[in-house]
Design an enzyme around this catalytic site. Structure first.
Site, PDB file in Angstrom:
ATOM      1  N   ASP A  52      -1.681   0.436  -3.739  1.00 39.22           N
ATOM      2  CA  ASP A  52      -0.789   1.564  -4.045  1.00 39.22           C
ATOM      3  C   ASP A  52       0.327   1.117  -4.979  1.00 39.22           C
ATOM      4  OD1 ASP A  52      -0.140   4.237  -3.926  1.00 39.22           O
ATOM      5  OD2 ASP A  52       1.065   4.062  -2.111  1.00 39.22           O
ATOM      6  N   LYS A  54       2.573   1.349  -7.930  1.00 44.63           N
ATOM      7  CA  LYS A  54       3.097   2.434  -8.762  1.00 44.63           C
ATOM      8  C   LYS A  54       4.609   2.250  -8.884  1.00 44.63           C
ATOM      9  CE  LYS A  54       3.265   5.498  -4.689  1.00 44.63           C
ATOM     10  NZ  LYS A  54       2.801   6.769  -4.111  1.00 44.63           N
ATOM     11  N   ASN A  57       6.815   2.133  -5.813  1.00 43.80           N
ATOM     12  CA  ASN A  57       6.687   1.000  -4.888  1.00 43.80           C
ATOM     13  C   ASN A  57       7.075  -0.329  -5.535  1.00 43.80           C
ATOM     14  OD1 ASN A  57       5.838   2.678  -2.868  1.00 43.80           O
ATOM     15  ND2 ASN A  57       3.664   2.354  -3.230  1.00 43.80           N
TER      16      ASN A  57
END
Length: 261
Positions: A52, A54, A57
């Protein structure tokens, strides 16, 4: 209990979306891409796929360096070579994930390519403006990345093409290959690793602590600044025994944070 480092700063998303700060500077995207390469190289040594990656994050800490956060859907593939769970954020998801195929560390390098594209060009290479996951998946699977023609950016664009290769076997996906890519010619990864390279940007006036004090996020503190001494204390004393910790706390009694110990 898990005692985790407190990372003060702003998300890369905040940096990208702040219209007053244009990110179309190669030195900035090169710096962040270098850190991401080191992050992914380290995760691979631990057999971890983040899944995840991105801008939301990735935190730009108060020293200007990126830190990856939110490992809630990360996958440890120790003892195996791959996994096949359909999971992640649609626009940053590698095509092999959306197709339900087995995948491995290469998916994080695809996400890295999407992040660097977005940071530099200001929009997403696939599914930009879409909300329907099926439309986003279809574009990721069928559309080839379109890169604006600019000789000054050609080395960077070539890196993006390699990161956003739909075939995971042909995708650039290792520290050594990225380090040897023309875009990173002369870039000192060792200096970045030691946090000795001057960052292109430092968060100012909009850090997590500043936002907490202004009620701009959900950090539940009545006075966020009282946590700063504790952050400094833990940063300076990460590795110590319980007896040593007791002694250190006694030495820090003058700090307001430790009054209740």
């Amino acid at each position: 209990f898990f005692l985790q480092e407190f990372v003060n700063g702003i998300t890369l998303r905040n940096r990208v979306e702040n219209k007053k700060r244009k990110l179309r500077m190669l030195n900035e995207v090169k710096f962040y891409g270098g850190i991401l390469t080191l992050i992914l190289d380290y995760l691979e040594t631990k057999r971890i796929i983040h899944r995840d990656l991105k801008p939301d994050n990735l935190i730009i800490d108060n020293c200007g360096y990126l830190k990856a956060i939110d490992f809630g859907i990360a996958k440890n593939i120790t003892g195996t070579d791959s996994t096949s769970t359909l999971i992640g954020t649609c626009q940053y998801m590698a095509p092999e994930i959306s197709l339900g195929k087995s995948y491995s560390f290469a998916v994080d390098y695809w996400s890295m390519g999407v992040v660097l594209f977005e940071v530099f060009y200001g929009y997403l290479p696939f599914g930009d403006g879409y909300t329907d996951p099926n439309k986003i998946y279809k574009e990721i699977q069928d559309k080839n990345v379109v890169l604006p023609c600019d000789e000054k950016n050609e080395k960077f664009n070539d890196l993006l093409r390699n990161l956003l290769n739909k075939n995971p076997l042909k995708r650039i996906q290792s520290f050594d290959k990225i380090k040897s890519h023309p875009f990173y010619e002369g870039f000192d990864f060792d200096k970045v690793m030691k946090r000795e390279m001057k960052p292109p940007f430092l968060p100012q006036g909009d850090s997590i602590i500043e936002h907490a004090e202004k009620g701009k996020n959900n950090l539940q503190v009545s006075n966020a600044k009282k946590y700063i001494p504790f952050e400094q204390f833990m940063r300076n004393n990460v590795f110590c025994s319980s007896a040593e910790l007791d002694q250190l706390i006694k030495q820090q009694k003058s700090e307001d944070f430790f009054n209740d110990f």
